[in-house]
Write a protein that holds these residues in place. Structure first.
Motif, mmCIF file in Angstrom:
data_model
loop_
_atom_site.group_PDB
_atom_site.id
_atom_site.type_symbol
_atom_site.label_atom_id
_atom_site.label_comp_id
_atom_site.label_asym_id
_atom_site.label_seq_id
_atom_site.Cartn_x
_atom_site.Cartn_y
_atom_site.Cartn_z
ATOM 1 N N ALA A 129 0.828 -1.212 0.000
ATOM 2 C CA ALA A 129 0.000 0.000 0.000
ATOM 3 C C ALA A 129 0.860 1.259 0.000
ATOM 4 O O ALA A 129 0.551 2.241 -0.689
ATOM 5 C CB ALA A 129 -0.923 -0.002 1.215
ATOM 6 N N CYS A 132 2.061 1.709 -3.476
ATOM 7 C CA CYS A 132 0.988 2.195 -4.355
ATOM 8 C C CYS A 132 0.778 3.694 -4.141
ATOM 9 O O CYS A 132 0.519 4.438 -5.098
ATOM 10 C CB CYS A 132 -0.304 1.433 -4.073
ATOM 11 N N ARG A 158 -7.318 -3.714 4.451
ATOM 12 C CA ARG A 158 -7.392 -3.165 3.091
ATOM 13 C C ARG A 158 -8.286 -1.930 3.049
ATOM 14 O O ARG A 158 -7.933 -0.908 2.438
ATOM 15 C CB ARG A 158 -7.909 -4.240 2.136
ATOM 16 N N GLU A 159 -9.444 -2.002 3.704
ATOM 17 C CA GLU A 159 -10.389 -0.884 3.667
ATOM 18 C C GLU A 159 -9.789 0.357 4.340
ATOM 19 O O GLU A 159 -9.997 1.487 3.878
ATOM 20 C CB GLU A 159 -11.696 -1.270 4.371
ATOM 21 N N THR A 161 -6.583 1.176 4.519
ATOM 22 C CA THR A 161 -5.581 1.789 3.640
ATOM 23 C C THR A 161 -6.243 2.571 2.516
ATOM 24 O O THR A 161 -5.746 3.636 2.124
ATOM 25 C CB THR A 161 -4.640 0.730 3.048
ATOM 26 N N ILE A 162 -7.361 2.074 2.003
ATOM 27 C CA ILE A 162 -8.071 2.794 0.939
ATOM 28 C C ILE A 162 -8.621 4.115 1.475
ATOM 29 O O ILE A 162 -8.540 5.162 0.810
ATOM 30 C CB ILE A 162 -9.193 1.920 0.347
ATOM 31 N N GLN A 166 -7.552 7.883 0.117
ATOM 32 C CA GLN A 166 -8.508 8.924 -0.277
ATOM 33 C C GLN A 166 -8.267 10.205 0.506
ATOM 34 O O GLN A 166 -8.354 11.309 -0.042
ATOM 35 C CB GLN A 166 -9.937 8.427 -0.064
ATOM 36 N N ALA A 172 -9.368 6.441 -5.273
ATOM 37 C CA ALA A 172 -9.595 5.121 -4.685
ATOM 38 C C ALA A 172 -9.506 4.014 -5.729
ATOM 39 O O ALA A 172 -8.974 2.928 -5.447
ATOM 40 C CB ALA A 172 -10.962 5.088 -4.000
ATOM 41 N N ASP A 173 -10.017 4.263 -6.933
ATOM 42 C CA ASP A 173 -10.004 3.223 -7.966
ATOM 43 C C ASP A 173 -8.581 2.851 -8.353
ATOM 44 O O ASP A 173 -8.249 1.661 -8.454
ATOM 45 C CB ASP A 173 -10.777 3.690 -9.201
ATOM 46 N N SER A 176 -6.896 1.031 -5.331
ATOM 47 C CA SER A 176 -7.418 -0.323 -5.167
ATOM 48 C C SER A 176 -6.901 -1.252 -6.257
ATOM 49 O O SER A 176 -6.558 -2.412 -5.996
ATOM 50 C CB SER A 176 -8.949 -0.307 -5.197
ATOM 51 N N LEU A 179 -3.399 -2.294 -5.424
ATOM 52 C CA LEU A 179 -3.388 -3.315 -4.378
ATOM 53 C C LEU A 179 -3.802 -4.674 -4.922
ATOM 54 O O LEU A 179 -3.152 -5.690 -4.665
ATOM 55 C CB LEU A 179 -4.331 -2.911 -3.240
ATOM 56 N N ASP A 180 -4.896 -4.696 -5.671
ATOM 57 C CA ASP A 180 -5.446 -5.962 -6.150
ATOM 58 C C ASP A 180 -4.531 -6.652 -7.149
ATOM 59 O O ASP A 180 -4.496 -7.887 -7.233
ATOM 60 C CB ASP A 180 -6.827 -5.736 -6.774
#
Length: 232
Positions: A129, A132, A158-159, A161-162, A166, A172-173, A176, A179-180
């Motif tokens: 993260a 990223c 995960r949530e 870090t998002i 933000q 966010a997109d 994410s 990360l993914d």
């Protein structure tokens, strides 16, 4: 007579006299050692640091490690750290600002951050993260926010870090997706492997010149090592 035998005899007498069944209160179950006990809260509950020493140069070393401060500084403070490490968080939040003001702002030293992945899959995710976030110029800001909330990151990792991304103005997109896709998994694993090869097995570890400090140092001790390295 032992205290336990005395209690049971007392209970038997009480039962015989009253004709009622006596019960012993159950011993409360304690959480396992090391389990987080704080209540998770949302990342937005504390102010987000939107700029981390914005006037200081930042970049990557030839090996790809993040640095903060004059790239040509005579001293490098190499910090090996894990985002879920309590002592690492205390250093980053309490001691590092003093180090930056005394040595990095003045151009005597630069900070270099190294990833340790010693506390499992969450450590891996948080290291990724931070990388990223670096895609958007926010590595040092994300690093600070992760350490400021390390005890929350055991929950909804995960949530959280998002949410932090933000708050730092990172879409966010895009974050994410990074990360993914595990875009930086190989990179942070390689950093960890290199640290292990260098003999780093604890956290945090500080390499300054030819000296190594392990654990949370006092500012005075760290300053002395930096000054000695500057004189070589």
């Amino acid at each position: 007579m032992g205290i336990h035998r005395f209690l049971w005899l007392s209970l038997l007498i009480l039962t015989a006299c009253t004709g009622q069944t006596a019960t012993v209160p159950a011993t409360p179950t304690l959480p396992p050692p090391g389990a987080p006990t704080s209540t998770p809260v949302t990342a937005q509950s504390d102010p987000i640091v939107t700029a981390y020493y914005p006037d200081l140069p930042r970049g990557r070393t030839p090996e790809g490690y993040h640095y903060l401060g004059n790239p040509d500084a005579p001293v490098t403070i190499m910090v090996y750290s894990d985002f879920l490490c309590t002592t690492c968080a205390i250093y980053t939040l309490d001691l590092e600002p003093q180090v930056i003001e005394a040595f990095v702002v003045t151009g005597k030293a630069r900070l270099v951050y190294r990833h340790l992945l010693q506390l499992g899959e969450r450590s891996q995710l948080l290291a990724e993260a931070s990388e990223c976030a670096a895609d958007h110029g926010k590595f040092w800001e994300m690093r600070h926010e992760l350490y400021a909330r390390y005890n929350q990151l055991y929950f909804n990792t995960r949530e959280t870090t998002i949410d932090l991304a933000q708050g730092l103005g990172i879409p966010a997109d895009a974050f994410s997706a990074c990360l993914d896709a595990h875009t930086y998994r190989a990179q942070v694993e390689a950093d960890y492997s290199a640290a292990t090869a260098e003999g780093v097995f604890a956290r945090p570890v500080f390499r300054i010149g030819n000296e190594t400090l392990v654990g949370m140092p006092r500012f005075e001790a760290l300053a002395q090592v930096i000054e000695r390295a500057a004189q070589r």
